[in-house]
Design an enzyme around this catalytic site. Structure first.
Site, short mmCIF file in Angstrom:
data_model
loop_
_atom_site.label_atom_id
_atom_site.label_comp_id
_atom_site.label_asym_id
_atom_site.label_seq_id
_atom_site.Cartn_x
_atom_site.Cartn_y
_atom_site.Cartn_z
N GLY A 726 0.82 -1.21 0.00
CA GLY A 726 0.00 0.00 0.00
C GLY A 726 0.84 1.25 0.00
O GLY A 726 0.48 2.25 -0.62
N THR A 1031 -6.45 5.74 0.35
CA THR A 1031 -6.47 5.23 -1.03
C THR A 1031 -5.31 4.28 -1.30
O THR A 1031 -5.39 3.43 -2.18
CB THR A 1031 -6.41 6.39 -2.03
OG1 THR A 1031 -5.26 7.18 -1.77
CG2 THR A 1031 -7.65 7.24 -1.94
N CYS A 1032 -4.20 4.46 -0.55
CA CYS A 1032 -3.07 3.56 -0.79
C CYS A 1032 -3.40 2.12 -0.42
O CYS A 1032 -2.78 1.19 -0.91
CB CYS A 1032 -1.84 4.05 -0.03
SG CYS A 1032 -2.11 4.21 1.73
N PHE A 1033 -4.41 1.92 0.48
CA PHE A 1033 -4.82 0.57 0.87
C PHE A 1033 -6.22 0.24 0.39
O PHE A 1033 -6.77 -0.79 0.75
CB PHE A 1033 -4.75 0.41 2.40
CG PHE A 1033 -3.38 0.64 2.95
CD1 PHE A 1033 -2.35 -0.22 2.64
CD2 PHE A 1033 -3.13 1.73 3.77
CE1 PHE A 1033 -1.08 0.00 3.15
CE2 PHE A 1033 -1.85 1.95 4.27
CZ PHE A 1033 -0.82 1.08 3.96
#
Length: 1064
Positions: A726, A1031-1033
């Protein structure tokens, strides 16, 4: 002492005697030499006196004026006396020293032929029996000397041109009695027959000694130049002289061979005759030289003799002359169309023997044939524009109509029949049903029919022409396609071959002889596909869809359906060797037209849904065959016609290729216990700079592998990363967001907010290496299956795929995706009816480069080249090419170079430009809530049947619009479009976590928070809190709302707070 003196005297005496003897011998030798010398001197003086006497005698005959510019009017001597003096002249004649005297001799003889007094006329000696044999020999000698003089004279020199005309007049005069004044009137009639025979004798002697090669050289020197030296009189004289032996021999086969070999092979001679000496051309037409030449050249033995004697260069010139001669002698061409086509094909094939595929030490560049195994002299190069002008007649509309006359008549009759049926519909229901049944596709044209034969032969001719005259390829295709004749009738032929354009016929022919396209009908298909490709490429959307020139959209659908099936079956059933498919003319032409139709449909659709998919075979079978290792056919399909496989299947193949490559390179845990990874450290305030510094020079293998990111926050402390990829996704998304921001000036946006490289990016330091880095980063996202919202302009996607390098690509078609106003302006220019020069355009364009106007030339010297009606089509295409390619060439190449460092270019060939955009940014389809729910993970006490979770899915499914669903997806994943293969392939998987505190206080899941959430323990409604996301995960942090309305209101507010390129 006495004896000693006596011995000395004796020796002295002997020496003196010896010396006296030697002196007498020398004296004798001197006397002998003196006698010999005196004899030589006396002989020399005698010969000199004799020669002087002969010279005086000859000068008395020639009467050479002191001033060469004075008019020459000699006083004629009696013919017999002149004959004797001419005999004396040749006794003392020297070719090097007496050139001028010989010319005056010719003038004298011409003057004598211009008199009506028979005693003064030179030919009157032929009437004197004692002298006739010697006179004939003397005349032959004079004629051959005159002919030989033409071998070295240069027509471009004015003085030498006068000499040429003198010798030509001499030869003309003595090979025909038509100008002899002594034969005029009744007194000359009895002599005419004998004198004509005499002229034929003289002509025969000239032919035997080699007059035609001399005339060939003279014609070549006089005509083979950018500005011919010959004028009307000189050209007429040579042609007249060349025709006389033919006419006298009643066009014997031997002399016709010589005439074709030496006269009709002169570069552009017929072209120059049409402009300089139409009377001579009329004479050739009158004597049916064209028909007689065809009769000879269709004879295999005669053809072999001529081809073996002619070099490739001059075989091309012979072809050009025959084409124009046939064009002028239309009656002969109509009567001998079959012979004409046979001869043209043979001549082209004889030229093709010398044509080479590539440059080497043994090849020379030819302006018409390309790389050629023979040298082309300067004269021939200078004459090539005229030769090309002649060759262009072969593909002009008049010639096309003549060669395809039978098919044109067939189409007109069928059209008339159809119109009569439609104008008088039958009232009888049974008849109407029968008519409807008969209108269905059926076999109207069979391959063994005369119309098939008469149509396929000219197609074979044009296919050979295209292949041989490689440097005129576009000119030929333009001639074949830019008229209302050829394409409609060939399309009619294909349609009448049976259902699906005779697909069954073509497949059966190839089934009988795999990889063999020798049957003439394949030439028809090749020529149609080549011409249609060239034509459709030049059409803009107005011409193609609104004006519907030549073809209707339904024709394009039928055409594409036939070609799609045909090309597929060729590959799938091994009817053609896939290894050599690239050099097969028929396959290349059919696939080329198919891909043009497909790409036009991708830009602006004219087909129904799933039109391009092959229904004969299940998509899963492609994958199965690929896994089995049957890579030849499947691989060829993926490279040549990938669109026949559904897009989703191709994406699976792409993902499979990525996985397989990772395994081969040892970049996965399954392939290697501890796969190699790259750790980079990124400062939150310098994401792009740090990423560029550490990744720009990273090898391709490492770029494809695992990249782990450690962030440093604004306080300079390490952030805690979660080993779920992520953190890297967050770094990738932040990098891409910033580098594609137009404010950075690496990329600009079109009026539709689509991205493309900025032409002024050079203001950034190392901008090209930065473009390469950006290409790598975007490719890394695609490689890892991370969708990012980067909408590219369609023309730039085309450049990434490399389609702009195709010969059939038209920049003008895609210009609206970059600059609609310029596209509109160029379309106006293209269709302008008046004189385009009134607009005062030039082959250049101005660019506002940060307040400074820069002028770019579209071609070298373009500022001085005006746009005219003749070159306006070239102008609009060059302008479009400049705006979309040349202006951003360096930036595009750097980006593409970086992109293809990570993504194999062969994999990209599976996709069209719109499909590549989907591969980058996800599918355009509406968000499938059910699919998202099935692949969602829950944390913090939430589960699939939790009250808040049920509210969430209900709100998304029933209350949110399609655009709001996209905003929700962008809110939680940073991209508004779903993954191409569904949410099962979203990495990391979408998850929802129950939160009770603000983000900065959130420490993750605890036993207490999980139990509270799971058992839905009542608490105060968190109405003041908004949903948030990571949003990264792909993580949604959702408060445990107590009311459905609250969840709906807060979620809607949260997703609408994001705009543009910003991330949550």
């Amino acid at each position: 002492m006495f004896n000693k003196v006596g011995h000395s005297t004796k020796n002295q005496f002997l020496e003196q005697t010896k010396a006296a003897r030697a002196e007498r011998a020398q004296e004798k030798e001197r006397d002998k030499n003196a006698i010999i010398l005196q004899a030589h001197i006396r002989g020399f003086l005698t010969r000199r006196r004799f020669q002087k006497g002969l010279n005086t005698s000859v000068n008395d005959l020639l009467q050479i004026p002191e001033n060469p510019e004075d008019e020459y009017k000699p006083k004629l001597l009696p013919a017999l006396e002149a004959y004797r003096k001419i005999k004396q002249f040749f006794f003392i004649y020297s070719r090097e020293n007496d050139k001028k005297k010989f010319e005056y001799l010719c003038r004298y003889l011409l003057s004598s032929m211009d008199t009506e007094q028979i005693k003064l006329c030179y030919v009157s000696v032929a009437l004197m029996k004692p002298y006739v044999v010697e006179w004939i020999q003397q005349t032959k000698n004079i004629m051959w000397h005159s002919c030989s003089c033409l071998r070295t004279l240069r027509p471009e020199n004015h003085t030498e041109m006068q000499s040429i005309m003198l010798h030509l007049r001499m030869l003309i005069t003595f090979t025909s009695t038509s100008t002899w004044k002594i034969l005029r009137g009744k007194s000359g009639e009895p002599l005419a027959s004998m004198m004509n025979q005499l002229c034929n004798n003289l002509m025969g002697n000239l032919n035997t000694k080699g007059m035609y090669p001399i005339l060939q050289g003279l014609l070549t020197r006089g005509l083979a130049a950018s500005k011919p030296a010959f004028k009307h009189a000189s050209l007429s004289a040579v042609i007249t002289l060349a025709l006389r032996p033919l006419i006298a021999s009643n066009f014997s086969e031997n002399l016709m061979n010589v005439f074709i070999l030496h006269i009709l092979s002169v570069p552009a001679i017929v072209c120059h005759m049409s402009t300089m000496s139409p009377a001579c051309l009329t004479q050739m037409v009158t004597h049916r030289i064209f028909k007689r030449s065809l009769d000879l050249l269709t004879n295999e033995q005669s053809t072999r003799i001529i081809f073996n004697s002619l070099e490739g260069n001059y075989a091309l010139c012979l072809l050009a002359n025959l084409v124009q001669l046939g064009y002028m002698e239309l009656e002969g061409l109509v009567e001998n169309t079959l012979s004409f086509m046979t001869v043209v094909i043979r001549l082209l094939e004889s030229c093709k023997v010398y044509v080479q595929n590539k440059k080497s030490n043994l090849t020379h560049w030819h302006p018409v044939l390309g790389w050629f195994s023979q040298n082309t002299d300067q004269c021939l190069h200078a004459a090539m524009p005229y030769v090309v002008k002649q060759l262009q007649l072969l593909w002009c509309e008049k010639m096309i109509r003549l060669l395809f006359q039978e098919l044109i008549t067939y189409k007109e009759a069928d059209t008339e029949k159809q119109s009569s049926k439609s104008s008088t519909p039958s009232k009888n229901i049974v008849l109407r049903v029968l008519d409807k049944a008969s209108s269905k596709p059926s076999v109207k044209i069979k391959l063994e029919s005369s119309i098939a034969t008469s149509t396929c032969l000219p197609c074979a001719l044009y296919q050979t022409t295209i292949n041989t005259l490689s440097q005129l390829r576009l000119d030929i295709l333009g001639g074949l396609s830019y008229n209302d004749v050829l394409l409609p009738i060939l399309w009619k032929f294909l349609c009448d071959m049976g259902p699906n354009c005779g697909l069954k016929t073509f497949v059966e022919l190839l089934s009988q002889a795999p990889n063999s396209t020798i049957h003439p009908v394949f030439s028809l298909l090749t020529v149609f596909c080549e011409s249609a490709s060239h034509y459709i490429t030049t059409l803009d959307d107005i011409e193609m869809y609104e004006q519907q020139k030549i073809f209707h959209p339904s024709d394009y659908m039928k055409m594409s359906e036939f070609l799609n099936l045909f090309v597929f079956r060729l590959i799938w059933h091994n009817l053609i060797d896939v290894q050599t498919a690239n050099v097969n003319d028929m396959f290349g032409a059919a696939r080329g037209l198919l891909m043009i139709l497909y790409e036009r449909d991708c830009r602006k659709s004219y087909t129904e849904k799933d039109h391009w998919l092959i229904r004969d075979i299940k998509p899963s079978l492609f994958i199965t065959e690929l896994e089995k290792g049957r890579k030849t056919a499947v691989g060829c399909i993926l490279q040549k016609v990938p669109h026949i496989i559904p897009f989703s299947e191709r994406v699976k193949i792409f993902r499979r290729n990525v996985t397989k490559e990772k395994e081969v390179m040892g970049l996965t845990e399954s392939a290697c216990a501890s796969p190699q990874s790259t750790l980079i450290t990124i400062n939150r305030g310098r994401v792009v700079e740090d990423g560029y510094r550490q990744l720009a020079q990273l090898p391709a293998r490492s770029m494809k592998g695992v990249i782990r990111v450690k962030f440093i926050n604004e306080q300079g402390l390490d952030e805690a990363g979660i080993d779920q990829d992520g953190v890297f996704k967050e770094f990738l998304e932040e990098t891409i967001t910033k580098v594609f921001d137009p404010s950075l000036n690496l990329f600009k946006v079109t009026s539709e907010q689509k991205l493309y490289p900025s032409s002024t990016s050079h203001i950034q330091e190392n901008h090209l290496t930065l473009f390469e880095f950006v290409g790598k980063m975007l490719a890394k996202a695609v490689y890892e299956g991370i969708v990012v919202e980067v909408p590219f302009a369609p023309f730039f996607l085309t450049q990434i795929l490399g389609h702009q390098q195709s010969a059939t690509y038209s920049s003008l078609d895609e210009l609206p995706s970059l600059d609609p106003e310029l596209a509109k302006s160029l379309c106006y220019t293209k269709h302008y009816d008046g004189d385009i020069s009134d607009l005062e355009l030039t082959f250049s364009c101005d660019e506002d480069c940060m307040g400074r106007i820069e002028t770019h030339e579209l071609v070298p010297g373009g500022k001085a080249i005006s746009v005219t009606n003749e070159n306006k089509i070239r102008y609009v295409h060059l302008m479009a090419h400049f705006r979309m390619y040349r202006q951003i060439k360096e930036q595009s190449m750097a980006f593409i170079r970086g992109f293809k460092t990570v993504i194999n270019s062969d994999w990209l060939k599976m996709f069209s430009a719109p499909e590549l955009q989907k591969l980058i940014s996800g599918d355009n389809a509406d968000l499938d809530i059910g699919d998202l729910r099935r692949h969602t993970q829950y944390y913090g006490g939430y589960h699939n049947n939790h009250k808040v979770i049920n509210w969430l899915w209900e709100v998304l499914d029933k209350d949110f619009s399609s655009s709001e669903k996209g905003l929700f997806l962008k809110f939680v994943t940073s991209c508004s479009k779903p993954p191409l293969l569904g949410f099962a392939h979203l990495e990391p998987p979408f998850s929802v976590r129950c939160v009770e505190v603000s983000d900065d206080q959130d420490t993750g899941d605890t036993v207490g928070s999980v139990l509270k959430g799971f058992f839905n323990i009542k608490r105060r409604d968190p109405v003041g809190r908004l949903p948030t996301s990571s949003t990264c995960f792909n993580l949604l942090k959702l408060p445990n709302y107590q009311k459905r309305s609250t969840l709906k209101e807060k979620l809607r507010y949260a997703i609408n707070s994001n705009t543009g390129f910003e991330l949550s």
